[in-house]
Design an enzyme around this catalytic site. Sequence first.
Site, PDB file in Angstrom:
ATOM      1  N   GLU A  22       0.832  -1.214   0.000  1.00 51.56           N
ATOM      2  CA  GLU A  22       0.000   0.000   0.000  1.00 51.56           C
ATOM      3  C   GLU A  22       0.862   1.258   0.000  1.00 51.56           C
ATOM      4  OE1 GLU A  22      -1.514   1.790   3.349  1.00 51.56           O
ATOM      5  OE2 GLU A  22      -0.877   0.268   4.763  1.00 51.56           O
ATOM      6  N   SER A 136     -12.739   1.834  10.389  1.00 48.63           N
ATOM      7  CA  SER A 136     -12.040   1.914   9.101  1.00 48.63           C
ATOM      8  C   SER A 136     -12.771   1.139   8.009  1.00 48.63           C
ATOM      9  CB  SER A 136     -10.632   1.354   9.248  1.00 48.63           C
ATOM     10  OG  SER A 136      -9.982   1.365   7.997  1.00 48.63           O
ATOM     11  N   ASP A 138     -11.319  -0.321   5.909  1.00 46.61           N
ATOM     12  CA  ASP A 138     -10.508  -1.533   5.690  1.00 46.61           C
ATOM     13  C   ASP A 138     -11.324  -2.783   6.012  1.00 46.61           C
ATOM     14  OD1 ASP A 138      -8.441   0.209   5.199  1.00 46.61           O
ATOM     15  OD2 ASP A 138      -7.224  -0.363   6.931  1.00 46.61           O
ATOM     16  N   LYS A 155      -3.704  -1.596  14.135  1.00 44.83           N
ATOM     17  CA  LYS A 155      -2.941  -0.588  14.867  1.00 44.83           C
ATOM     18  C   LYS A 155      -3.464  -0.480  16.299  1.00 44.83           C
ATOM     19  CE  LYS A 155      -3.308   2.220  11.491  1.00 44.83           C
ATOM     20  NZ  LYS A 155      -3.420   1.580  10.204  1.00 44.83           N
TER      21      LYS A 155
HETATM   22  N1  PSU Z   1      -0.404   0.678   8.654  1.00 45.05           N
HETATM   23  C1  PSU Z   1       0.691   1.411   8.959  1.00 45.05           C
HETATM   24  N2  PSU Z   1       0.646   2.744   8.722  1.00 45.05           N
HETATM   25  C2  PSU Z   1      -0.443   3.343   8.119  1.00 45.05           C
HETATM   26  C3  PSU Z   1      -1.585   2.564   7.790  1.00 45.05           C
HETATM   27  C4  PSU Z   1      -1.504   1.229   8.077  1.00 45.05           C
HETATM   28  O1  PSU Z   1       1.683   0.865   9.478  1.00 45.05           O
HETATM   29  O2  PSU Z   1      -0.388   4.545   7.862  1.00 45.05           O
HETATM   30  C5  PSU Z   1      -2.791   3.181   7.086  1.00 45.05           C
HETATM   31  C6  PSU Z   1      -3.372   2.115   6.162  1.00 45.05           C
HETATM   32  O3  PSU Z   1      -3.366   2.655   4.862  1.00 45.05           O
HETATM   33  C7  PSU Z   1      -4.774   1.885   6.641  1.00 45.05           C
HETATM   34  C8  PSU Z   1      -5.112   3.253   7.144  1.00 45.05           C
HETATM   35  O4  PSU Z   1      -5.629   1.446   5.619  1.00 45.05           O
HETATM   36  O5  PSU Z   1      -3.903   3.612   7.861  1.00 45.05           O
HETATM   37  C9  PSU Z   1      -6.350   3.245   7.992  1.00 45.05           C
HETATM   38  O6  PSU Z   1      -6.873   4.539   8.037  1.00 45.05           O
HETATM   39  P1  PSU Z   1      -8.365   4.784   8.573  1.00 45.05           P
HETATM   40  O7  PSU Z   1      -8.295   4.413  10.037  1.00 45.05           O
HETATM   41  O8  PSU Z   1      -8.620   6.266   8.362  1.00 45.05           O
HETATM   42  O9  PSU Z   1      -9.266   3.922   7.766  1.00 45.05           O
HETATM   43 MN    MN Z   2     -11.794   6.405  10.087  1.00 47.29          MN
END
Ligand code: PSU
Ligand code: MN
Length: 300
Positions: A22, A136, A138, A155
Amino acid sequence: MPSHSEPVRQALHAGGAVVALESTIIAHGLPRSRNLAVARELEAAVRAAGAVPATIAVLDGDPRIGLDEDGLERIASTDMAKLSVRDLPLATARGADGATTVAATAHLAAHAGIRVFATGGLGGVHRGARESWDESADLLALARTPITVVAAGVKSILDVGATLERLETLGVSVAGWRTSRFPGFYLTDGGFDLDWRVDGADEVAAAMAAADALGVEGALVVANPVDAAQQLDPSEHERVLAEGLERARAAGVTGKAVTPFLLDHLHRATEGRSLEVNIAVARSNASVAGAIAAAWAARS
Ligand code: PSU
Ligand code: MN
């Protein structure tokens, strides 16, 4: 529409091993001082494991499956939008640039015929989601995308227990890589047991083949923990995370800015220690994903 780099095009054509990577982690998850070097390192880790890396991003409205050196430099050094699946049609139609999250990368990779993907940590249910509804995209993307994702869990800035519950509801398969505990991204152990453990790439490839044979369409998450010797000190983790969550709340940070804000706070507040762990997990995930992609290519 999507365009492939030459090495990726050849590998896909020949049924070779390919690993998607990614670009949001590069553009938004890591500081400019390190991100380009890490982008190259992740590609090198995939190659060393016997697979072709396909870093995915949208450049000039073109979803790129595999970037050349120029593309890697652009995502590392210019301001990029953060694109989830829902942003892809709009960004593409407008000819925009953007880095792709786990959700968008998984979608584009699967659409291009790539079965294995490496990231750092998955997005999931945010703490306080009961009020904010911040979960997310995701998770939903994993529910409907047939891809194997190697990640160090989700995370640790998230509500890990709630995220595991959602993964269960959404029908996403989860297995620990040589462990039966769910990893905590910066921490080796995220505090939860897993039902399944896998001990090698062949075993993962067999599960992927079984998913196909059975018509199970969601993703398989291979949860690969950071080595205990490399993890962030758990008490430091707890302290700086509490501080970061409080700052995000006080500053009114919401939506897709939350994850980059918290990661940046952790990196600063630990004087770079969390950054080193973040890089170590991403590198290790890239290498495990490379081995899985090679085992998968050998089967088919
Ligand atoms: N893993 C990491 N660093 C990141 C991310 C994942 O080590 O920056 C990113 C990924 O792209 C993941 C996103 O899809 O954070 C999730 O963001 P959100 O919580 O806004 O969906
Ligand atoms: Mn979000």
